[in-house]
Design an enzyme around this catalytic site. Sequence first.
Site: not given
Ligand code: ASP
Length: 372
Positions: A41, A85, A87, A117-118, A194, A305-307
């Site tokens: 982003t 991106d 992702s 960030t993803d 995380t 753990t999922q926590c």
């Molecule tokens: N979809 C974006 C990415 O991870 C989200 C971000 O950067 O905040 O590339």
Amino acid sequence: MWEFPNFCISLRTEITICQFFISLSMETKRPKILIIYTGGTIGMMENPVTHTLQPFDFSHLMENVPKVQLLDYDIDNIQFSSPIDSSNMNPQHWSEIAKAIEKNYDKYDGFVVLHGTDTMAFTASALSFMLENLSKPVIITGSQLPIGEVRTDGEENLITALQVAAATDAAGNAMIQEVAILFENYLWRGNRSTKMSADNFNAFRSNNYPELAKIGLGILFHEEALYRLPSKRPLKVRYDMDPNVMFIQLNPGMTPEILNHLLHTPNIKGIVLKTYGAGNSPSEPWFTQLINEANERGIVILNVTQCVNGGVKQSLYETGDCLSQAGVVSGHDITSEAAITKLMYLFGLGLPSETVKTYLQSAICGEVTIQN
Ligand code: ASP
């Protein structure tokens, strides 16, 4: 894959309040920082037709951060030929980032990786394993709002990441000697981080490890939390990350058919089993039998753990102990991101399952706390 724009910033700083809190290199030599732009982003712009955010090139990004020119650093940059991106991030991209760091390791004091960030916490964890014996800062940052937006968090994150990468301790050594995530008010250990929020500027957290630094009026480092190599050794980059790993997240009502199907995923070598609470799972015979059979086929199963906070204590409940009996390894307080990338790294080394299990019971680069 990489583009090296002919772009170098070597500019003088004004006095900043941060100088009271961080010790920047006071020698005549200016800090040399390499920015590695992968996308995310921070560098995105709105597509006028689809109105979705799409990655853009680095010159656009830097044009929007004129304040970088106030830093008294030598800054070079390289970028993915097609910024992505995050992702779409995969082990091939991690190798490209690691290669850029390896090739430029001796030329720079520190590295700032601009990243979406993803999957930032996955990349931070992966790089922490891949960059063996790292003793220079690799600071990963990005933003929630594109750099061209008036209220962007990207400008501040980029500038602070550069300052963190340039910071030195009283002896003149790099303050940060590990992979870390800088986001808004905190610097976190990369393999302890995380993504916690899809819209808060403080998007990251280490739920089981203190922050490496608090960013406020100044940058306050918590030196006792910083990673240091037991002894200085040359950087060794491990490029092979084995992708034959996956998560299985438990949910009430999971059927034997579904679990059996997942445990028979072709080529699977390692599984991060995302359990309940302190590492608990159903203790019904069908469940433990399927897990035990997978273990006997040589599949390494790591209990996480999922926590979001706390860790696995497999012997606390009968519902956890049954996993120990079935050959499942405790992940202690490791994050999911560090767990899956640690499995990729260990299998990438070509280690047999039993050796992988042994390494899972120790910290390689500060990613887990093992309490005896
Ligand atoms: N979809 C974006 C990415 O991870 C989200 C971000 O950067 O905040 O590339």
